[in-house]
Design a protein around this motif. Sequence first.
Motif, mmCIF file in Angstrom:
data_model
loop_
_atom_site.group_PDB
_atom_site.id
_atom_site.type_symbol
_atom_site.label_atom_id
_atom_site.label_comp_id
_atom_site.label_asym_id
_atom_site.label_seq_id
_atom_site.Cartn_x
_atom_site.Cartn_y
_atom_site.Cartn_z
ATOM 1 N N ASP A 97 0.810 -1.217 0.000
ATOM 2 C CA ASP A 97 0.000 0.000 0.000
ATOM 3 C C ASP A 97 0.842 1.264 0.000
ATOM 4 O OD1 ASP A 97 -2.293 -1.546 0.039
ATOM 5 O OD2 ASP A 97 -2.512 -1.453 2.223
ATOM 6 N N LEU A 100 -0.060 5.237 0.710
ATOM 7 C CA LEU A 100 -1.477 5.277 1.071
ATOM 8 C C LEU A 100 -1.711 4.746 2.482
ATOM 9 C CD1 LEU A 100 -3.265 4.245 -2.247
ATOM 10 C CD2 LEU A 100 -3.117 6.517 -1.187
ATOM 11 N N LEU A 104 -3.060 7.164 5.631
ATOM 12 C CA LEU A 104 -4.192 6.693 6.422
ATOM 13 C C LEU A 104 -3.856 6.757 7.904
ATOM 14 C CD1 LEU A 104 -6.944 5.285 6.783
ATOM 15 C CD2 LEU A 104 -5.777 3.108 6.386
ATOM 16 N N THR A 125 -3.198 11.099 -5.673
ATOM 17 C CA THR A 125 -3.871 9.972 -5.032
ATOM 18 C C THR A 125 -3.676 10.009 -3.525
ATOM 19 O OG1 THR A 125 -3.525 8.653 -7.035
ATOM 20 C CG2 THR A 125 -4.080 7.458 -5.026
ATOM 21 N N ALA A 129 -6.678 10.815 -0.411
ATOM 22 C CA ALA A 129 -6.914 9.928 0.726
ATOM 23 C C ALA A 129 -6.618 10.592 2.067
ATOM 24 C CB ALA A 129 -6.057 8.666 0.590
ATOM 25 N N GLN A 131 -6.564 12.893 5.413
ATOM 26 C CA GLN A 131 -7.401 13.602 6.369
ATOM 27 C C GLN A 131 -6.516 14.310 7.389
ATOM 28 O OE1 GLN A 131 -10.816 11.574 7.931
ATOM 29 N NE2 GLN A 131 -11.225 10.499 6.015
#
Length: 368
Positions: A97, A100, A104, A125, A129, A131
């Motif tokens: 991953d 990413l 996360l 990308t 994703a 936040q």
Amino acid sequence: MPLPKLQQIPAEIAALADYERFARERLSEQAWAYLAGGAADELTLADNRAAFDRLRLRSRVLRDLSGGNTRLRLFGQDFDHPIFLAPVAYQKLAHPDGELASVLAAGAVRAGMLVSTQASVELETIAAAAQTPLWFQLYIQPDRDFTAALVRRAEAAGYQALVLTVDAPVSGVRNREQRAGFALPAGVEAVNLRGMRPLQASIEPPAGSLLLGGPLLAAAPTWADLAWLRGLTRLPILLKGIMSGADAEQALAAGMDGLIVSNHGGRSLDGLPATIEALPEVAAAVQKQVPLLLDGGIRRGSDVLKALALGADGVLVGRPYVFGLAAAGAVGVAHVLQMLRGELEVAMALTGCRDLASIGAETIWRPA
């Protein structure tokens, strides 16, 4: 933001250092050499860690710690704590991953993340994703038009600062990678650099010279390029790789918005001092005029406290979270950040520091 239950964290992982063994078991010899290694004899890599161990903290008792917190505000952005994910290239070497998983985890524990130009996932990308606030780490490429396009892409994707790495106009001599025969495996590449024009060798290097006078260094960025970069963007620009007061002063004169004390994680020039040893000189030059961060050697929350006491506003961690990524994906990265923050809070409480503003030079114990 909840993390997926990728796998159970082994009970024997109680500190950042415990992740190293689990990461080593899961990585190829080549990937381990790239992610864990440093330049030449790796003296600077080792000293980044050892220099923290040489520092001692001063405990203070019976302080009022009510309302304590680790909150930080930089460039109008709010962070729950001063621990950021450093820009690390090719994170798919550690986990399928890649970046990413890291973004996360950063969002789940509200940590800022710096995304590498050489990320193995497209910068857009990663941003989609995210936040949590993202900063984009940039190299000024010989292809200046391509560099300008990267800046525009980062702005359009919502990155909130640019971090220009200035201490690696050439790659360091990485003998560990050479011995392991490191090469990027299929499916891992610097995807954000697709389409960049190759450097054209406009001149031949002098006889007997491998690099000096050659086309690579002829195209390397200089202080003059900072004005060009400043004209491209309104984003805050930080310089990463500052190790001297003189360079810090020159960066301030050039209108830079922040500095990062870094020796490239010991991956560039072996024999440089540890970053925590270089920090006081840089902090004295900066005099709190711009935010100052540090990377290199952070393995404990008490290390974070030591860096803040010596003048840093925040710290970046690299290898520790990549080891967490290799061992347990996003959960491992989040666990690394949670352990660091928890240890920082304990260290603050036991040195009588209620918040980051309470941390100062007196937090470091000095022998009489």
